[in-house]
Design a protein around this motif. Structure first.
Motif, mmCIF file in Angstrom:
data_model
loop_
_atom_site.group_PDB
_atom_site.id
_atom_site.type_symbol
_atom_site.label_atom_id
_atom_site.label_comp_id
_atom_site.label_asym_id
_atom_site.label_seq_id
_atom_site.Cartn_x
_atom_site.Cartn_y
_atom_site.Cartn_z
ATOM 1 N N HIS A 230 -27.333 6.893 49.485
ATOM 2 C CA HIS A 230 -26.917 8.081 49.421
ATOM 3 C C HIS A 230 -26.556 8.394 47.964
ATOM 4 C CE1 HIS A 230 -27.379 9.385 53.520
ATOM 5 N NE2 HIS A 230 -27.047 8.306 53.851
ATOM 6 N N LEU A 231 -26.902 9.369 47.216
ATOM 7 C CA LEU A 231 -26.442 9.692 45.682
ATOM 8 C C LEU A 231 -25.046 10.327 45.780
ATOM 9 C CD1 LEU A 231 -27.229 8.935 42.753
ATOM 10 C CD2 LEU A 231 -28.321 11.307 42.853
ATOM 11 N N ILE A 232 -24.010 9.782 45.365
ATOM 12 C CA ILE A 232 -22.884 10.435 45.316
ATOM 13 C C ILE A 232 -22.592 11.322 44.156
ATOM 14 C CG2 ILE A 232 -20.222 9.994 45.309
ATOM 15 C CD1 ILE A 232 -20.947 7.444 47.071
ATOM 16 N N ASP A 233 -22.947 10.622 42.757
ATOM 17 C CA ASP A 233 -22.861 11.300 41.693
ATOM 18 C C ASP A 233 -23.906 10.509 40.734
ATOM 19 O OD1 ASP A 233 -21.642 12.647 39.782
ATOM 20 O OD2 ASP A 233 -19.748 11.816 39.784
ATOM 21 N N ARG A 234 -24.238 11.473 39.619
ATOM 22 C CA ARG A 234 -24.855 11.103 38.245
ATOM 23 C C ARG A 234 -24.136 11.606 37.049
ATOM 24 N NH1 ARG A 234 -31.100 13.311 39.167
ATOM 25 N NH2 ARG A 234 -31.245 12.405 37.115
ATOM 26 N N ILE A 282 -25.332 6.916 34.774
ATOM 27 C CA ILE A 282 -24.395 6.235 35.844
ATOM 28 C C ILE A 282 -24.706 6.654 37.088
ATOM 29 C CG2 ILE A 282 -22.264 5.201 36.636
ATOM 30 C CD1 ILE A 282 -21.584 5.828 33.445
ATOM 31 N N LEU A 283 -25.603 5.865 38.049
ATOM 32 C CA LEU A 283 -25.590 6.343 39.356
ATOM 33 C C LEU A 283 -24.619 5.787 40.308
ATOM 34 C CD1 LEU A 283 -29.547 5.902 39.365
ATOM 35 C CD2 LEU A 283 -28.296 7.986 38.558
ATOM 36 N N VAL A 284 -24.035 6.580 41.129
ATOM 37 C CA VAL A 284 -23.058 5.966 41.928
ATOM 38 C C VAL A 284 -23.665 6.400 43.473
ATOM 39 C CG1 VAL A 284 -20.693 6.000 43.041
ATOM 40 C CG2 VAL A 284 -21.131 6.492 40.302
#
Length: 295
Positions: A230-234, A282-284
């Motif tokens: 699940h992508l939280i932040d980019r 940065i992918l979180v």
């Protein structure tokens, strides 16, 4: 000195031996000494004199040589070329720490010579684990940084038991998302850093003037990341720095770019490079419990 280093590494690993499993039989690790670690089936893996454990179960011969890792060590320890990146990652991890009563276990998957993990975990209660398939890099990491735990190992068959790690870092390095999902806690995070189009563009333009050199497709990387997380932040991160003498001496050798450059182009970089652009994303992400098909 090597005996002390081995003893220190064994003492550092001992409280967390339950987090490890044998990459051969997948059984639990049961004993550790300053010389080796052993599983319940008595498969034994040596502690090197530098303090790391070699968990490789197959021969690996790569292009990542000591010169590359020395260049990385010099540029990361003597300049602030990646300080904005490590600051962002540290801030994210500190926010995650507030919801935890125990120290975080952070794995740098593709740790290289160790400087980024050391910078991210220094002066924190986190337990830092670094793994890389290149023995030369991990040997340098364990020789220089004795507060983290260092393994030579294959990301496709890592020496961790299921659901042990709070945060996985994957910085400008290949991924193995199936294995990450296995070893990550259910509420764990992955922080992946990928290059964008302008990353090191000044150096790439000098090295490949007569032909194009494209970075790996970001869309494919993003699709695979979203399949497993699940992508939280980019977070885009772009800045340009003047090239200092320390940078110039090391920059050309710190990435595989120089493997494909002509000698004349490498000389041109050393003579002409005055600034360098860092362009990253940065992918979180958090773990998916069930894989979802790509859209």
């Amino acid at each position: 000195m090597s005996i002390q280093r081995r003893e220190r590494s064994a003492a550092l690993i001992y409280p967390y031996i339950h987090m490890l499993k044998c990459p051969i039989c997948h059984g639990s690790m049961t004993t550790i000494s300053p010389h080796s670690i052993q599983c319940m089936s008595r498969h034994t893996f040596d502690l090197a004199k530098q303090g790391y454990i070699n968990f490789m179960t197959r021969f690996f011969k790569g292009n990542y040589d000591k010169r590359l890792f020395t260049a990385k060590r010099n540029i990361l320890s003597q300049t602030e070329i990646y300080t904005p990146l490590t600051d962002i990652i540290r801030n994210y991890i500190e926010g995650y720490c507030h919801s935890k009563s125990q120290p975080l276990h952070i794995l740098d998957a593709g740790a290289g010579e160790g400087s980024l993990l050391q910078q991210i975990t220094q002066n924190t209660p986190a337990v830092g684990w670094g793994i890389d398939i290149a023995k030369e890099g991990i040997a340098m990491a364990s020789s220089a940084y004795d507060q983290q735990i260092w393994f030579v190992g294959d990301l496709a068959c890592s020496p961790f038991a299921e659901e042990q790690l709070d945060v996985i870092l994957n910085i400008l390095s290949p991924s193995n998302y199936e294995e990450f999902g296995r070893v990550m806690r259910k509420d764990g995070w992955i922080i992946k850093v990928i290059p964008r189009d302008r990353y090191l563009m000044e150096m790439r333009e000098l090295l490949f003037r007569d032909r194009s050199h494209q970075l790996d497709g970001r869309d494919h990387v993003l699709d695979r990341f979203a399949k497993y997380h699940h992508l939280i932040d980019r977070i885009p991160l772009t800045y340009t720095l003047p090239v200092t003498k320390v940078m110039l001496d090391s920059l050309i050798h710190m990435t595989p770019l120089s493997w494909h450059g002509k000698e004349s182009a490498i000389s041109s970089v050393q003579e002409s490079l005055s600034q360098i652009t860092i362009d990253l994303e940065i992918l979180v992400g958090s773990r998916r419990s069930v894989l979802q098909p790509l859209r």
